[in-house]
Design a protein around this motif. Structure first.
Motif, short mmCIF file in Angstrom:
data_model
loop_
_atom_site.label_atom_id
_atom_site.label_comp_id
_atom_site.label_asym_id
_atom_site.label_seq_id
_atom_site.Cartn_x
_atom_site.Cartn_y
_atom_site.Cartn_z
N GLN A 38 0.82 -1.21 0.00
CA GLN A 38 0.00 0.00 0.00
C GLN A 38 0.86 1.26 0.00
O GLN A 38 1.96 1.27 0.54
CB GLN A 38 -0.92 0.00 1.22
CG GLN A 38 -0.20 -0.11 2.55
CD GLN A 38 -1.13 0.04 3.75
OE1 GLN A 38 -2.16 0.69 3.66
NE2 GLN A 38 -0.75 -0.55 4.87
N PRO A 40 -0.73 4.60 0.77
CA PRO A 40 -1.81 5.56 1.00
C PRO A 40 -1.31 6.98 1.10
O PRO A 40 -0.23 7.24 1.61
CB PRO A 40 -2.42 5.10 2.32
CG PRO A 40 -1.30 4.39 3.02
CD PRO A 40 -0.51 3.72 1.93
N ALA A 60 -13.50 7.13 -0.78
CA ALA A 60 -12.27 6.35 -0.67
C ALA A 60 -12.35 5.07 -1.49
O ALA A 60 -13.35 4.37 -1.48
CB ALA A 60 -12.03 5.99 0.79
N GLU A 64 -6.34 3.94 -0.75
CA GLU A 64 -6.19 5.40 -0.63
C GLU A 64 -5.94 5.93 0.78
O GLU A 64 -5.19 6.88 0.96
CB GLU A 64 -7.42 6.09 -1.20
CG GLU A 64 -7.52 5.94 -2.71
CD GLU A 64 -8.47 6.95 -3.28
OE1 GLU A 64 -8.09 7.62 -4.25
OE2 GLU A 64 -9.61 7.08 -2.78
N PHE A 65 -6.63 5.34 1.77
CA PHE A 65 -6.52 5.90 3.13
C PHE A 65 -6.14 4.82 4.15
O PHE A 65 -6.74 3.75 4.18
CB PHE A 65 -7.85 6.52 3.58
CG PHE A 65 -8.29 7.69 2.77
CD1 PHE A 65 -7.84 8.97 3.04
CD2 PHE A 65 -9.17 7.51 1.71
CE1 PHE A 65 -8.26 10.05 2.28
CE2 PHE A 65 -9.59 8.59 0.94
CZ PHE A 65 -9.14 9.86 1.22
N VAL A 100 2.80 8.71 5.18
CA VAL A 100 1.63 9.41 4.63
C VAL A 100 1.89 10.90 4.59
O VAL A 100 2.66 11.44 5.40
CB VAL A 100 0.36 9.14 5.48
CG1 VAL A 100 -0.03 7.68 5.43
CG2 VAL A 100 0.54 9.60 6.92
N SER B 50 -4.93 0.35 4.17
CA SER B 50 -5.77 1.04 3.19
C SER B 50 -6.40 0.10 2.17
O SER B 50 -7.33 0.48 1.46
CB SER B 50 -4.94 2.09 2.46
OG SER B 50 -3.90 1.46 1.72
N ARG B 51 -5.88 -1.12 2.11
CA ARG B 51 -6.41 -2.07 1.11
C ARG B 51 -7.52 -2.94 1.68
O ARG B 51 -8.15 -3.70 0.96
CB ARG B 51 -5.26 -2.94 0.60
CG ARG B 51 -4.15 -2.14 -0.05
CD ARG B 51 -2.90 -2.99 -0.21
NE ARG B 51 -2.41 -3.44 1.09
CZ ARG B 51 -1.36 -4.25 1.26
NH1 ARG B 51 -0.71 -4.71 0.20
NH2 ARG B 51 -0.97 -4.62 2.47
#
Lengths: 216, 216, 216, 216
Positions: A38, A40, A60, A64-65, A100, B50-51
């Motif tokens: 990931q 994010p 979302a 993404e987050f 992040v 996030s995934r």
């Protein structure tokens, strides 16, 4: 774990609907996310409340987050005492491992945790003062915030102010983490505070220069 | 909080899209949720990753799931010592205040927290052993799980087994909370363990009678 | 009631299958629903037709939808004359007692009730004109709708248009109920019209700005 | 109908999940049902209550049950007076057009409509006595049933008895319809009364020879 049960069929059905639609049309992206890991762009810290639908509000998508959700979207201060600090672990992982670019702390209206803190601090919920109350001990983080709003006469205004203090408390506590402070000062990370009105669907963000929350 | 910044415009834009579409078409429901409070049917405990898109996988809408997300979907054992226990607070609130009917613990493939635990326990990540490592101290919860899987020769199999141990550890720890045990034994609450393969989009649930995770 | 008979064994068997599977895995939720009462988000008004499977189409689970089903998914106009109005009672209960956020009126293809109305209004079914025909008197609600579509030359197009008029008639009649109008205007309730093609599995919703039904 | 809104996205999503799974795997059957029309084996008359999940309890699939749902699963007596009788229309269509082999009337625990009737008849709900109360006028059907149970001292037992009287009243009223009586006496149709306990998941059917409801 002899007490666990199979997944209820209503969730199996929901899952199968997702598998046949969203998954199927995004399969290549999900495979790539699995292989490459990931990346994010932002971390969101919000409440567990079922009405605070972060993924919906920010549209979302998978990847993404990085999302941490706890009672009343609180971050405790930096305390490297060797004890377990679940929320601090999420912040550490987001900032030092995932790097992040943003941390968004999202408070919300009608927050049950904040309500509990309000009642506890105003003497109306002695059960939350007990040593064995996990919610009470967790909401201790917001006690200094209560001191700042207790002068407000109207009760619903006072609670709303306390919901926003929860966001500001978390933002201030975030800055006590050396790796957060360093990343913020180095320009690799920015912090953001927002408050969401569930019924109105509105969103306010904190503007430090004006010292208030304003509608985005 | 002088270090906070306004919400980044890409998030403002996402929010405004939501407000003009989803919010607008569900306005009456959101207002009712705000007035009457939440009645979520289930609590989901999942990873911050996030995934791992719980709301997408289960087609979750506003008001349906009380969601706690932390590193590696871990629940610590019951420790009413008067210290802060953020995860325990979420479980207490879900079970005693909201009276959810289900708690679903969801693990997942390629879990960074589980990977860290694996590396720490196998001597490959001394930095996680440090007192000041929040991720390390949090992943201590899973140390007993590592003992159960360390005999597995293939490394990727061993890590996958550890991801599933994280789910089983949380389920077992949940049962150490008196109010959880009481609700489970009284038939008001059921616990469920699932493991999600991000890339494949598959979902396995734990079947206690067989003692294994199987595809739903 | 001397004429009643025990439940046929094929239904007993179906029930026992449900009890051993769905009920068992959702027992805690069903108990909670029984204790706390229902909080359905939406009311659905659909046809009794065995092929219109609302719960399947919307993945409905226990507690989610308050469902009224009658011939041709019709709602009569508001008539507080002290007589029995079964459909009006369902709407009153849903809006004033349950405070549902949505009412969805669902029409469908090959509707036998609409076909009857079509034949009656075009003179092909004199038996439905009789005072003693319950179906005929019920379908009188849709007579004004027939006037709007009778100019359509192709018979199957005309019937399909009439099926959609049944939905629009119900939506318009719903607004004649003072408590519906008040809830809609106050933002607590929204009305939705859909038409379902049984064979194709498609779903169209009414878009008031365009004045047409369009595929969702 | 300017007040209608598009279908909320949560229902669109549910529908799309169904389309991609259930519909897809049963497409040939649904097409055949659309072409050949419905041939349901049974009619079920149940309550609108969101917790009474007829299709789930009887494992209903598309085409199997002609389902009428109203407040408190009531059938009024035969009154061919030329007025609108929505429930009578469903019975007429099921028996004379579809020639169903069974009619099952299903009552249930915690029925809000029956509760209303109980309160109205015992003087505790004067608002339901008003001419303009649709629920009150509909529940008038069950007034004679209240007379039969009002001697029961325990209130919750009395309400439960009234829920079962609602089923017996409907069965008795069904027999006042000439076409129902004729089909029953001719052996083409049988009537069945059941009562469902929502929380316990139990099902009782009426046994006329013993004059009681017993667990199936």
């Amino acid at each position: 774990m002899q007490n666990a049960k199979p997944l209820p069929s209503y969730l199996v059905q929901r899952y199968q609907g997702w598998k046949a639609t969203s998954y199927k049309e995004n399969e290549s992206w999900y495979r790539r996310l699995a292989e490459e890991g990931q990346h994010p762009r932002a971390m969101v810290i919000s409440c567990c409340d079922s009405r605070v639908h972060v993924t919906s509000i920010f549209g979302a998508d998978q990847g993404e987050f990085f999302i941490h959700r706890n009672i009343a979207n609180l971050v405790p201060p930096y305390e490297p005492d060797g004890d377990r600090h679940g929320t601090s672990a999420t912040v550490e992982y987001a900032v030092t491992a995932l790097k992040v670019a943003h941390i968004v702390v999202m408070g919300h209206s009608s927050c049950g945790g904040v309500q509990g803190c309000h009642d506890m601090c105003s003497g109306k919920a002695p059960e939350l003062e007990e040593k064995s109350s996990f919610v009470g001990r967790w909401m201790d983080i917001l006690r200094p915030g209560y001191e700042k709003v207790k002068h407000i006469e109207d009760e619903s205004e006072r609670k709303r102010a306390l919901e926003k203090e929860a966001v500001l408390t978390s933002l201030a506590n975030l800055m006590t983490f050396p790796f957060v402070q360093q990343a913020v000062e180095g320009g690799q990370l920015s912090l953001h505070g927002v408050w969401h009105n569930i019924g109105e669907g509105s969103l306010e963000h904190y503007l430090p220069e004006e010292g208030v929350f304003k509608a985005v």
